[in-house]
Enzyme design. Structure first.
Site, mmCIF file in Angstrom:
data_model
loop_
_atom_site.group_PDB
_atom_site.id
_atom_site.type_symbol
_atom_site.label_atom_id
_atom_site.label_comp_id
_atom_site.label_asym_id
_atom_site.label_seq_id
_atom_site.Cartn_x
_atom_site.Cartn_y
_atom_site.Cartn_z
ATOM 1 N N CYS A 1 -3.985 -8.989 6.016
ATOM 2 C CA CYS A 1 -4.836 -10.120 5.646
ATOM 3 C C CYS A 1 -5.968 -10.378 6.645
ATOM 4 C CB CYS A 1 -4.017 -11.394 5.549
ATOM 5 S SG CYS A 1 -2.598 -11.243 4.491
ATOM 6 N N ARG B 1 -8.802 -3.493 7.253
ATOM 7 C CA ARG B 1 -7.446 -3.897 7.645
ATOM 8 C C ARG B 1 -6.434 -3.654 6.528
ATOM 9 N NH1 ARG B 1 -7.493 -7.735 11.841
ATOM 10 N NH2 ARG B 1 -5.799 -8.937 10.967
ATOM 11 N N TRP C 1 -3.038 -9.087 1.751
ATOM 12 C CA TRP C 1 -2.137 -7.938 1.600
ATOM 13 C C TRP C 1 -0.802 -8.546 1.194
ATOM 14 C CZ3 TRP C 1 2.378 -5.841 3.658
ATOM 15 C CH2 TRP C 1 2.569 -4.464 3.465
ATOM 16 N N ASN D 1 -2.902 -15.906 7.281
ATOM 17 C CA ASN D 1 -2.449 -14.557 7.638
ATOM 18 C C ASN D 1 -1.126 -14.723 8.386
ATOM 19 O OD1 ASN D 1 -2.053 -11.988 8.593
ATOM 20 N ND2 ASN D 1 -3.793 -11.988 9.991
ATOM 21 N N GLY D 2 -0.083 -14.031 7.929
ATOM 22 C CA GLY D 2 1.221 -14.136 8.581
ATOM 23 C C GLY D 2 2.300 -14.390 7.557
ATOM 24 N N GLU E 1 3.818 13.375 13.366
ATOM 25 C CA GLU E 1 2.496 12.775 13.140
ATOM 26 C C GLU E 1 1.733 13.535 12.052
ATOM 27 O OE1 GLU E 1 1.065 10.167 13.611
ATOM 28 O OE2 GLU E 1 -1.087 10.520 13.554
ATOM 29 N N LYS F 1 0.399 11.788 8.650
ATOM 30 C CA LYS F 1 -1.024 11.835 8.284
ATOM 31 C C LYS F 1 -1.178 12.337 6.855
ATOM 32 C CE LYS F 1 -2.500 10.069 10.484
ATOM 33 N NZ LYS F 1 -2.472 9.120 11.532
ATOM 34 N N GLU G 1 0.346 9.752 4.173
ATOM 35 C CA GLU G 1 -0.268 8.435 4.015
ATOM 36 C C GLU G 1 -1.612 8.495 3.294
ATOM 37 O OE1 GLU G 1 -0.988 6.225 7.675
ATOM 38 O OE2 GLU G 1 -1.456 8.031 8.770
ATOM 39 N N HIS H 1 21.242 22.706 7.561
ATOM 40 C CA HIS H 1 22.418 21.842 7.420
ATOM 41 C C HIS H 1 22.239 20.869 6.256
ATOM 42 C CE1 HIS H 1 24.089 23.559 11.002
ATOM 43 N NE2 HIS H 1 22.941 23.367 11.621
ATOM 44 N N LYS I 1 -4.281 -1.528 8.102
ATOM 45 C CA LYS I 1 -4.615 -1.005 9.428
ATOM 46 C C LYS I 1 -3.906 -1.786 10.511
ATOM 47 C CE LYS I 1 -7.101 1.479 12.325
ATOM 48 N NZ LYS I 1 -6.568 2.846 12.508
HETATM 49 C C1 G6P Z 1 -0.222 0.909 10.613
HETATM 50 C C2 G6P Z 1 -1.332 1.935 10.689
HETATM 51 C C3 G6P Z 1 -0.864 3.139 11.504
HETATM 52 C C4 G6P Z 1 -0.426 2.684 12.879
HETATM 53 C C5 G6P Z 1 0.652 1.604 12.788
HETATM 54 C C6 G6P Z 1 0.858 0.932 14.125
HETATM 55 O O1 G6P Z 1 0.824 1.376 9.847
HETATM 56 O O2 G6P Z 1 -1.698 2.364 9.404
HETATM 57 O O3 G6P Z 1 -1.942 4.064 11.636
HETATM 58 O O4 G6P Z 1 0.070 3.789 13.584
HETATM 59 O O5 G6P Z 1 0.245 0.557 11.905
HETATM 60 O O6 G6P Z 1 -0.304 0.200 14.426
HETATM 61 P P1 G6P Z 1 -0.770 -0.147 15.864
HETATM 62 O O7 G6P Z 1 -2.035 -0.928 15.679
HETATM 63 O O8 G6P Z 1 0.314 -0.966 16.485
HETATM 64 O O9 G6P Z 1 -0.981 1.131 16.598
#
Ligand code: G6P
Length: 588
Positions: free
Chosen positions: A2, A27, A73, A97-98, A464, A468, A471, A487, A583
């Site tokens: 948000c 965001r 969101w 927001n929250g 990672e 990537k 997502e 296994h 984000k």
């Molecule tokens: C979200 C983002 C990720 C990020 C994660 C942690 O899920 O999409 O890319 O790794 O949050 O965010 P931060 O701001 O704490 O690194």
């Protein structure tokens, strides 16, 4: 997650508000809304879907000078028009927001008081709480002080009260909110880019700060209703300006910035091929690294480096689990929190728990003045510049490099490692420009499932790479320890299954290769990201350089990001704003 923008000025407010709100799109959100004052009345418009849906219903020429707005969101209730913010109860209209954790109990009480709710949200309950408290005193500072007692959870609130429609009120706890101080206009927002068109002078709110804002003046109060002085800061416009710089996507732009990020970190933290002053981790007997998403995967690489060079046991935890598990805090344990945004709710909560239980905390963050940066005992900034694409790229690499710096400070091989690291910027440029990712990506666009396989450090990198890919391309992908596959999970493998192998660690590559043979024997085609030239274990390959045990893990990061990007691009996905993602994850 948000985003909030509230504005009061002399000129037409809607363009100012919407410019700010659009800059918060990165965001992540699924609906948006605005409430502005016209003819002494609050007019609210809210729409699900992209901000353009809201834009279509607005006149930028509207005769209004004050308003609040929001990108939502969804948490409590679907992403529809009704659940979108602003919400209204009695004299109060607000955006939030929250998460209000005790909204259910409060709602039942308020229904008994006669309130009626039309949405499924916790936010509408917050509006009613504030309206109800306001009836007691007719004073908004008093009301918001009491509201901060009544509301449990996290909140950044921007509020209009129909008794005083030239003023925006705000209250914050554990969700970000800043106030921009302009000339004849003032603005509040969730993040700096949303105020950059009005001012570069801003104040960061602390928990329980209360704000009374109009076009001429902003007054701050603490929870005890005392007026307080806040020190304004200035940000650099160049650092906060959001632009794709000619790239098709922010993600591609940010991958292209990685070479400069490495150079910047080298120049900030090294001198004559030695690490300058950096936080000394040698005094600790244990380290917990706590983070979410990619930041936690950066932590896994940090664990590898710190254990290897400092011989300190490191455990890596997802912050959302760490908070609720048994931990062994003491003064000999350092808790490292990693976060690009510095606002991730679970990471922030983990930080607080560690501090309360007597452990030292070190934050590795990107955003200056963020909550995690401000609350940690010590901070290392990754200085990657603003990152807009939801899928992190340059911030992840920068986190890994800072963890490497912590690990190698003062060790015998320090000089050699830094010399080698200086090769990385050019390698990154080469990996971006000299490889035909489209050819490899075409092997994956039609896959439903992918395994990212590796052993040891290559497995941690795979975590990672896999995140990537899934997502942004929506292809189901899992990272798997290559040796563990047989296994159980190898039963999934057939010729339709996609397999990407990360093979950089020569100490264990023979074993990984045996596992890959088992996979190809079952019909799967394998793409390897590797530094092994003469391989007979892959069907296609992205070749990286063989520099050293320490630098090799860093070489595969950009190729993994480029591969995920290219697959998502071929699939025409919304790369910078993947569905359902945010984000900055400011709820738990
Ligand atoms: C979200 C983002 C990720 C990020 C994660 C942690 O899920 O999409 O890319 O790794 O949050 O965010 P931060 O701001 O704490 O690194």
């Amino acid at each position: 997650m948000c985003g909030i923008v509230g504005y009061a000025g002399k000129t037409k407010a809607i363009p100012k508000i919407m410019t700010g709100l659009k800059s918060l799109e990165y965001r992540g959100y699924d609906s948006s809304g605005i409430a502005y004052v016209k003819d002494k009345k609050v007019k609210t418009i809210k729409k699900s879907g992209p901000i353009n849906n809201l834009d279509e219903h607005l006149s930028y020429d509207e005769d209004t000078t004050i308003g609040i707005s929001h990108t939502r969101w969804a948490t409590h209730g679907r992403a529809d028009d009704i659940n979108s913010h602003p919400h209204h109860q009695g004299k109060i209209t607000l955006v939030h927001n929250g998460i209000i954790e005790n909204y259910d109990v409060l709602k039942r009480k308020l229904i008994e008081e006669g309130y009626h709710f039309i949405s499924e949200t916790d936010t509408e309950v917050a509006a009613a709480v504030i309206d109800s408290l306001y009836k007691e005193s007719n004073n908004m500072v008093e009301t918001l002080s009491k509201a901060s007692e009544a509301l449990k959870g996290s909140y950044a609130l921007a509020i209009l009260n129909s008794d005083n429609l030239d003023t925006i009120y705000a209250l914050r706890k554990d969700s970000p909110l800043i106030v921009g101080l302009g000339n004849g206009e003032n603005i509040l927002a969730s993040d700096i880019p949303a105020i950059a068109h009005v001012t570069t002078k801003y104040v960061v709110l602390d928990n329980y700060d209360i704000v009374v804002l109009n076009k001429d003046k902003v007054t701050f109060y603490n929870k005890a209703k005392e007026e307080i002085t806040k020190n304004p800061r200035i940000f650099s416009l160049a650092d906060e300006t959001i632009s794709k710089n000619g790239f098709d996507h922010f993600m591609l732009k940010e991958i292209n910035e990685e070479s400069d990020v490495v150079k910047k970190l080298l120049s900030l933290h090294t001198e004559n091929n030695h690490i300058k002053d950096i936080y000394d981790i040698t005094k600790y007997q244990r380290i917990d690294i706590v983070a979410c998403g990619s930041a936690s995967f950066a932590g896994q690489i940090g664990k590898y480096y710190i254990e290897k060079f400092k011989n300190i046991p490191v455990s890596v935890h997802f912050a959302s689990e760490y908070r609720y598990q048994k931990n062994f805090f003491n003064k000999d344990t350092l808790v490292i929190l990693i976060s690009q945004s510095g606002e991730t709710a679970d990471t922030l909560a983990a930080l607080k728990i560690a501090k309360e239980n007597g452990s030292d905390t070190l934050a590795i963050v990107n955003r200056h003045d963020s909550s995690i940066a401000r609350e940690a005992d010590h901070v290392l900034y990754i200085e990657a510049g603003i990152e807009i694409a939801v899928a992190t790229t340059k911030a992840y690499l920068a986190q890994v490099i800072l963890l490497l710096f912590l690990a190698i400070k003062g060790i015998r091989e320090e000089k050699k490692i830094i010399e080698d690291l200086k090769l990385l910027p050019n390698l990154i440029t080469k990996y971006i420009n000299e490889f035909d990712y489209t050819k490899i990506a075409k092997m994956f666009v039609n896959k439903d499932h992918v395994f990212y396989l590796g052993r040891g450090i290559d497995f941690f990198l795979s975590m990672e790479g896999s995140l990537k890919l899934k997502e942004i391309s929506y292809i189901h992908s899992e990272a798997f320890q290559a040796g563990e596959l047989k296994h159980g999970s190898i039963s999934l493998i057939d010729e339709d299954f996609g397999v990407i192998a990360v093979v950089t660690d020569k100490n264990i590559s023979d074993k990984t290769i045996s596992n890959l043979k088992e996979v190809s024997a079952r019909g799967a085609k394998i793409v390897a990201i590797t530094n092994i030239e003469d391989d007979n274990f892959s069907d296609a390959k992205i070749m990286v350089d063989d520099i050293s045990d320490v630098i090799n893990p860093l070489t595969v990061i950009v190729p993994m990001q480029m591969l995920a990007y290219t697959v998502a691009n071929l699939k025409k996905c919304d790369i910078d704003k993947p569905r359902n993602l945010a984000k900055s994850v400011t709820v738990e």
